[in-house]
Write a protein that holds these residues in place. Structure first.
Motif, PDB file in Angstrom:
ATOM      1  N   UNK A   3       0.801  -1.228   0.000  1.00 47.67           N
ATOM      2  CA  UNK A   3       0.000   0.000   0.000  1.00 47.67           C
ATOM      3  C   UNK A   3       0.829   1.272   0.000  1.00 47.67           C
ATOM      4  N   UNK A   4       2.138   1.163  -0.207  1.00 47.60           N
ATOM      5  CA  UNK A   4       2.988   2.352  -0.215  1.00 47.60           C
ATOM      6  C   UNK A   4       2.632   3.239  -1.414  1.00 47.60           C
ATOM      7  N   UNK A   5       2.274   4.473  -1.166  1.00 47.47           N
ATOM      8  CA  UNK A   5       1.842   5.468  -2.164  1.00 47.47           C
ATOM      9  C   UNK A   5       0.427   5.230  -2.681  1.00 47.47           C
ATOM     10  N   UNK A   6      -0.300   4.282  -2.130  1.00 47.87           N
ATOM     11  CA  UNK A   6      -1.631   3.978  -2.666  1.00 47.87           C
ATOM     12  C   UNK A   6      -2.608   5.137  -2.492  1.00 47.87           C
ATOM     13  N   UNK A   7      -2.323   6.053  -1.559  1.00 54.92           N
ATOM     14  CA  UNK A   7      -3.194   7.215  -1.347  1.00 54.92           C
ATOM     15  C   UNK A   7      -2.659   8.472  -2.028  1.00 54.92           C
ATOM     16  N   UNK A   8      -1.598   8.335  -2.800  1.00 54.70           N
ATOM     17  CA  UNK A   8      -1.017   9.501  -3.472  1.00 54.70           C
ATOM     18  C   UNK A   8      -1.904   9.953  -4.623  1.00 54.70           C
ATOM     19  N   UNK A   9      -1.643  11.146  -5.086  1.00 56.24           N
ATOM     20  CA  UNK A   9      -2.365  11.708  -6.233  1.00 56.24           C
ATOM     21  C   UNK A   9      -1.353  12.094  -7.295  1.00 56.24           C
ATOM     22  N   UNK A  10      -1.634  11.717  -8.515  1.00 58.30           N
ATOM     23  CA  UNK A  10      -0.726  12.011  -9.623  1.00 58.30           C
ATOM     24  C   UNK A  10      -0.521  13.517  -9.777  1.00 58.30           C
ATOM     25  N   UNK A  11       0.747  13.906  -9.987  1.00 54.28           N
ATOM     26  CA  UNK A  11       1.056  15.299 -10.219  1.00 54.28           C
ATOM     27  C   UNK A  11       1.138  16.149  -8.971  1.00 54.28           C
ATOM     28  N   UNK A  12       1.342  15.518  -7.787  1.00 57.42           N
ATOM     29  CA  UNK A  12       1.406  16.262  -6.530  1.00 57.42           C
ATOM     30  C   UNK A  12       2.651  15.855  -5.748  1.00 57.42           C
ATOM     31  N   UNK A  13       2.877  16.586  -4.652  1.00 53.57           N
ATOM     32  CA  UNK A  13       3.898  16.195  -3.680  1.00 53.57           C
ATOM     33  C   UNK A  13       3.203  15.467  -2.538  1.00 53.57           C
ATOM     34  N   UNK A  14       3.701  14.296  -2.207  1.00 55.69           N
ATOM     35  CA  UNK A  14       3.040  13.413  -1.245  1.00 55.69           C
ATOM     36  C   UNK A  14       3.984  13.157  -0.080  1.00 55.69           C
ATOM     37  N   UNK A  15       3.476  13.300   1.154  1.00 55.96           N
ATOM     38  CA  UNK A  15       4.294  13.064   2.345  1.00 55.96           C
ATOM     39  C   UNK A  15       4.342  11.579   2.662  1.00 55.96           C
ATOM     40  N   UNK A  16       5.561  11.043   2.784  1.00 48.22           N
ATOM     41  CA  UNK A  16       5.769   9.627   3.057  1.00 48.22           C
ATOM     42  C   UNK A  16       6.852   9.522   4.132  1.00 48.22           C
ATOM     43  N   UNK A  17       6.464   9.478   5.410  1.00 47.03           N
ATOM     44  CA  UNK A  17       7.463   9.554   6.481  1.00 47.03           C
ATOM     45  C   UNK A  17       8.333   8.294   6.569  1.00 47.03           C
ATOM     46  N   UNK A  18       9.561   8.507   7.009  1.00 44.71           N
ATOM     47  CA  UNK A  18      10.423   7.397   7.410  1.00 44.71           C
ATOM     48  C   UNK A  18      11.099   7.775   8.719  1.00 44.71           C
ATOM     49  N   UNK A  19      11.505   6.766   9.484  1.00 44.29           N
ATOM     50  CA  UNK A  19      12.127   6.996  10.791  1.00 44.29           C
ATOM     51  C   UNK A  19      13.547   6.476  10.784  1.00 44.29           C
ATOM     52  N   UNK A  20      14.499   7.359  11.081  1.00 39.60           N
ATOM     53  CA  UNK A  20      15.888   6.960  11.212  1.00 39.60           C
ATOM     54  C   UNK A  20      16.012   6.020  12.419  1.00 39.60           C
ATOM     55  N   UNK A  21      16.709   4.890  12.292  1.00 43.38           N
ATOM     56  CA  UNK A  21      16.840   3.984  13.440  1.00 43.38           C
ATOM     57  C   UNK A  21      17.446   4.674  14.661  1.00 43.38           C
ATOM     58  N   UNK A  22      16.951   4.345  15.829  1.00 42.45           N
ATOM     59  CA  UNK A  22      17.441   4.968  17.058  1.00 42.45           C
ATOM     60  C   UNK A  22      18.900   4.639  17.317  1.00 42.45           C
ATOM     61  N   UNK A  23      19.363   3.502  16.802  1.00 43.51           N
ATOM     62  CA  UNK A  23      20.754   3.103  17.021  1.00 43.51           C
ATOM     63  C   UNK A  23      21.646   3.393  15.814  1.00 43.51           C
ATOM     64  N   UNK A  24      21.183   4.260  14.919  1.00 46.01           N
ATOM     65  CA  UNK A  24      21.975   4.586  13.729  1.00 46.01           C
ATOM     66  C   UNK A  24      23.255   5.309  14.133  1.00 46.01           C
ATOM     67  N   UNK A  25      24.410   4.866  13.637  1.00 46.79           N
ATOM     68  CA  UNK A  25      25.664   5.567  13.940  1.00 46.79           C
ATOM     69  C   UNK A  25      25.708   6.937  13.264  1.00 46.79           C
ATOM     70  N   UNK A  26      26.527   7.806  13.810  1.00 47.49           N
ATOM     71  CA  UNK A  26      26.763   9.108  13.192  1.00 47.49           C
ATOM     72  C   UNK A  26      27.583   8.949  11.918  1.00 47.49           C
ATOM     73  N   UNK A  27      27.409   9.904  11.006  1.00 48.73           N
ATOM     74  CA  UNK A  27      28.239   9.917   9.811  1.00 48.73           C
ATOM     75  C   UNK A  27      27.501  10.382   8.584  1.00 48.73           C
ATOM     76  N   UNK A  28      28.255  10.622   7.517  1.00 47.32           N
ATOM     77  CA  UNK A  28      27.658  10.885   6.212  1.00 47.32           C
ATOM     78  C   UNK A  28      27.051   9.595   5.695  1.00 47.32           C
TER      79      UNK A  28
END
Length: 243
Positions: free
Chosen positions: A123-148
């Motif tokens: 269902x990823x993007x199933x509620x999007x509308x063609x020709x628009x900007x759609x918000x799709x959140x993601x969460x950085x892991x809490x244990x992600x190391x620092x860095x580029x």
């Protein structure tokens, strides 16, 4: 610096090309993306702008481009995200293909190794509308190391040609200085004739590729601890590149 007329021509060209494209990140910025808020090309780099940034990286028949499409972004400030932060990603949607299955992955070695940190199946993007900007959140892991790092959004569409979309953004993660991140490797399905094949949802009789996703092998990536001197050097470089 480009003249106002050259800049206008570039913008019109971008609009003309991108009308036939599909989906990519808009924020965080995709590599060499044509959006005004993204890092801009240098004086001799305007020919490197990707006006087709929303196009698929490949189909089941053909690999069109490398997974990140480009080896780097234009010089400029990378967005900084905190470990554990939820990011309100903005997707530039040309055609949403009735949604699909998304994976988000991180790499700290310019795409040599990836670890998936978030999934959204069917269902990823199933509620999007063609020709628009759609918000799709993601969460950085809490244990992600620092860095580029690179955040990669990977999408297999439900409807239409059997395609793989991949949108890479260069970011800075602020988390633990040194450490490991564990998960699974991404599934790159419908990406060349030797890749796993995921059928259109309407024709799949419920087999939307779950077995392939379940079989993704585990991976742990380790990011070495950085000295205070090196951290200061990187900070100075970021400030310099943002000018």
């Amino acid at each position: 610096m480009m003249s106002i007329f050259a800049s206008a021509a570039v913008l019109l060209s971008a609009l003309a090309v991108m009308t036939d494209a599909h989906v990519s990140f808009r924020f965080p910025c995709p590599r060499r993306g044509p959006y005004w808020e993204c890092p801009q090309p240098g004086p001799n780099e305007w020919n490197l702008v990707d006006y087709d940034v929303r196009s698929p990286a490949g189909t089941h028949g053909t690999i069109v481009s490398p997974i990140c499409k480009h080896p780097s972004s234009f010089a400029g400030t990378r967005p900084t995200f905190q470990a554990g932060q939820t990011v309100a990603a903005q997707m530039d949607v040309g055609a949403y293909h009735m949604g699909g299955s998304c994976q988000w992955a991180l790499s700290y070695d310019n795409g040599a190794n990836w670890v998936v940190f978030q999934d959204y199946f069917q269902s990823c993007l199933s509620n999007a509308t063609q020709g628009t900007t759609f918000t799709l959140p993601f969460k950085i892991p809490a244990d992600a190391p620092s860095g580029d790092a690179i955040v990669n959004w990977i999408w297999n569409n439900n409807e239409g040609n059997r395609e793989l979309y991949s949108s890479c953004s260069d970011v800075v993660i602020q988390g633990t200085n040194g450490g490991s991140l564990s998960g699974v490797k991404p599934l790159f399905a419908n990406y060349g004739p030797n890749s796993p094949f995921i059928q259109e949802k309407a024709l799949a009789n419920g087999n939307w590729g779950k077995a392939f996703f379940d079989a993704r092998p585990p991976i742990t990536i380790t990011v070495p601890k950085v000295s205070k001197r090196e951290l200061m050097r990187r900070l100075v470089n970021r400030i310099t590149n943002s000018d």
